[in-house]
Design a protein around this motif. Structure first.
Motif, PDB file in Angstrom:
ATOM      1  N   ILE A  90       0.832  -1.203   0.000  1.00 33.57           N
ATOM      2  CA  ILE A  90       0.000   0.000   0.000  1.00 33.57           C
ATOM      3  C   ILE A  90       0.870   1.258   0.000  1.00 33.57           C
ATOM      4  CG2 ILE A  90      -1.628   1.333   1.415  1.00 33.57           C
ATOM      5  CD1 ILE A  90      -2.800  -1.421   2.283  1.00 33.57           C
ATOM      6  N   ILE A  93       2.380   1.742  -3.468  1.00 33.20           N
ATOM      7  CA  ILE A  93       1.383   2.311  -4.383  1.00 33.20           C
ATOM      8  C   ILE A  93       1.289   3.821  -4.178  1.00 33.20           C
ATOM      9  CG2 ILE A  93      -1.095   2.419  -4.872  1.00 33.20           C
ATOM     10  CD1 ILE A  93      -1.175  -0.616  -4.285  1.00 33.20           C
ATOM     11  N   THR A  96       4.385   5.738  -5.654  1.00 39.36           N
ATOM     12  CA  THR A  96       4.732   5.505  -7.058  1.00 39.36           C
ATOM     13  C   THR A  96       3.941   6.438  -7.954  1.00 39.36           C
ATOM     14  OG1 THR A  96       5.218   3.172  -6.621  1.00 39.36           O
ATOM     15  CG2 THR A  96       4.821   3.784  -8.918  1.00 39.36           C
ATOM     16  N   LEU A  98       1.874   6.877 -10.694  1.00 41.10           N
ATOM     17  CA  LEU A  98       1.054   6.014 -11.539  1.00 41.10           C
ATOM     18  C   LEU A  98       0.337   6.776 -12.643  1.00 41.10           C
ATOM     19  CD1 LEU A  98      -0.387   3.620  -8.785  1.00 41.10           C
ATOM     20  CD2 LEU A  98       1.437   3.138 -10.431  1.00 41.10           C
ATOM     21  N   ILE A 104      -2.323  -1.850 -12.231  1.00 42.82           N
ATOM     22  CA  ILE A 104      -1.185  -2.492 -11.587  1.00 42.82           C
ATOM     23  C   ILE A 104      -1.418  -3.995 -11.569  1.00 42.82           C
ATOM     24  CG2 ILE A 104      -0.588  -0.488 -10.181  1.00 42.82           C
ATOM     25  CD1 ILE A 104      -1.694  -2.015  -7.750  1.00 42.82           C
ATOM     26  N   SER A 106      -0.490  -7.228  -9.383  1.00 45.10           N
ATOM     27  CA  SER A 106      -0.054  -7.447  -8.004  1.00 45.10           C
ATOM     28  C   SER A 106      -0.025  -8.940  -7.674  1.00 45.10           C
ATOM     29  CB  SER A 106      -0.991  -6.717  -7.038  1.00 45.10           C
ATOM     30  OG  SER A 106      -0.424  -6.641  -5.749  1.00 45.10           O
ATOM     31  N   VAL A 126      -5.311  -3.765  -0.907  1.00 46.44           N
ATOM     32  CA  VAL A 126      -4.533  -3.224  -2.024  1.00 46.44           C
ATOM     33  C   VAL A 126      -5.463  -2.519  -3.013  1.00 46.44           C
ATOM     34  CG1 VAL A 126      -3.130  -3.860  -4.028  1.00 46.44           C
ATOM     35  CG2 VAL A 126      -2.623  -4.843  -1.775  1.00 46.44           C
ATOM     36  N   ALA A 127      -6.556  -3.166  -3.356  1.00 49.10           N
ATOM     37  CA  ALA A 127      -7.485  -2.583  -4.333  1.00 49.10           C
ATOM     38  C   ALA A 127      -8.128  -1.316  -3.807  1.00 49.10           C
ATOM     39  CB  ALA A 127      -8.554  -3.608  -4.707  1.00 49.10           C
ATOM     40  N   SER A 130      -5.505   1.503  -4.203  1.00 49.39           N
ATOM     41  CA  SER A 130      -4.922   1.815  -5.513  1.00 49.39           C
ATOM     42  C   SER A 130      -5.758   2.826  -6.286  1.00 49.39           C
ATOM     43  CB  SER A 130      -4.779   0.541  -6.342  1.00 49.39           C
ATOM     44  OG  SER A 130      -4.260   0.854  -7.622  1.00 49.39           O
ATOM     45  N   VAL A 134      -6.661  -2.940 -10.432  1.00 51.57           N
ATOM     46  CA  VAL A 134      -5.728  -3.977 -10.010  1.00 51.57           C
ATOM     47  C   VAL A 134      -5.999  -5.274 -10.780  1.00 51.57           C
ATOM     48  CG1 VAL A 134      -4.998  -5.431  -8.055  1.00 51.57           C
ATOM     49  CG2 VAL A 134      -5.508  -2.997  -7.705  1.00 51.57           C
ATOM     50  N   ASN A 160     -12.611  -2.350  -8.127  1.00 49.03           N
ATOM     51  CA  ASN A 160     -11.285  -1.928  -8.596  1.00 49.03           C
ATOM     52  C   ASN A 160     -10.381  -3.107  -8.945  1.00 49.03           C
ATOM     53  OD1 ASN A 160      -9.723   0.352  -9.305  1.00 49.03           O
ATOM     54  ND2 ASN A 160      -8.482   0.151  -7.465  1.00 49.03           N
TER      55      ASN A 160
END
Length: 289
Positions: A90, A93, A96, A98, A104, A106, A126-127, A130, A134, A160
């Motif tokens: 996380i 992300i 970075t 983007l 992305i 993953s 994560v989703a 982001s 994903v 996502n």
């Protein structure tokens, strides 16, 4: 729809190195032009094939910016951000750039060997974090655990999460995903030689190692498959049957980098703990080439 831009052949780009093991940006430029002009549909940056575990944070940022600038919108870019520390993923992300990244990729958490509930909660976190969609990445041979089809289907309803790169080699598992997934959830092959069989039951393409070295022929094969011209696709597929195992005989991307060296695109250099292809492997590859 984003999913429409990620059909066909994505190439899991290698990271070219000089013989001194610095990132070779001249070779990277050649590789980008070689693959894009060869007809691949999108590029995957900083994946497993890129030796992402042995490039530094600074190198990753430089490589990403270089690729963005040189590709200049010619094809979509997918960027690899994964790991076995959910909070670190996380944080990565968040740090970075983007901008210009379509999605992305993953990888499922490795080494920890989490339960299916742990994998599910990891990907939800994560989703949720982001700013771009994903794509899940299931590769049990590297992670030590499998993302089951049931877990994939639970994650597929997340707004996502748009697809999965399936590299389990388990066609029955892939069929189960294809049968029950939402219509707009992408099933993407993570195994070059299984791409055509997976297309027959619903895969939208592949994220490929071989397409680094054979972008034109591999992309044509996948396109024939998506057009349901399996006779023409199979004729091209058979050209890869003997060489594909050699890509992994001494680990990926050792084999494909040896081929790229033979083609004059980059050196065969890899970073430890990987070592450059042995003379025996190179001999087998060169005879096939």
């Amino acid at each position: 729809m984003i999913q429409d831009t990620l059909r066909g052949t994505g190439v899991a780009l290698v990271t070219p190195f000089t013989k001194e093991l610095a990132v070779d940006y001249n070779a990277l430029r050649k590789l980008l032009d070689f693959t894009v002009e060869g007809g691949v549909n999108y590029l995957v940056v900083n994946g497993t094939t890129a030796e992402s575990v042995t490039t530094t944070t600074a190198e990753k940022a430089e490589i990403l910016q270089f690729i963005k600038q040189h590709v200049n919108g010619r094809v979509p870019l997918v960027y690899g951000i994964g790991g076995n520390n959910t909070q670190h993923v996380i944080d990565t992300i968040a740090s970075t750039d983007l901008n210009g990244i379509t999605a992305i990729l993953s990888v499922s958490p490795y080494y920890n060997k989490p339960s299916q509930q742990g994998i599910y909660q990891h990907y939800v976190m994560v989703a949720d974090a982001s700013p771009v969609p994903v794509i899940l990445y299931n590769v049990p041979g590297r992670t030590g655990s499998n993302v089951t089809s049931d877990t994939t289907l639970k994650l597929a309803v997340h707004e996502n999460i748009i697809g999965i790169k399936e590299a389990s080699g388990n066609l029955e598992q892939c069929m189960h995903i294809a049968k029950h997934k939402p219509a707009d959830f992408m099933l993407i092959s993570g195994d070059d030689l299984l791409t055509l069989p997976m297309i027959t039951f619903g895969a939208v393409g592949v994220i490929s190692v071989l397409a680094n070295a054979f972008p034109e022929k591999f992309s044509r094969m996948v396109q024939f498959g998506l057009e349901h011209n399996f006779t023409a696709a199979s004729e091209l597929l058979y050209d890869f049957v003997d060489i594909n195992p050699l890509m992994y005989e001494e680990s990926n991307p050792v084999g494909v980098k040896a081929v790229l060296e033979r083609f004059g695109v980059s050196t065969a250099a890899v970073r430890l703990p990987l070592v450059e292809a042995t003379s025996g492997l190179k001999d087998k590859l060169y005879k096939l080439l």
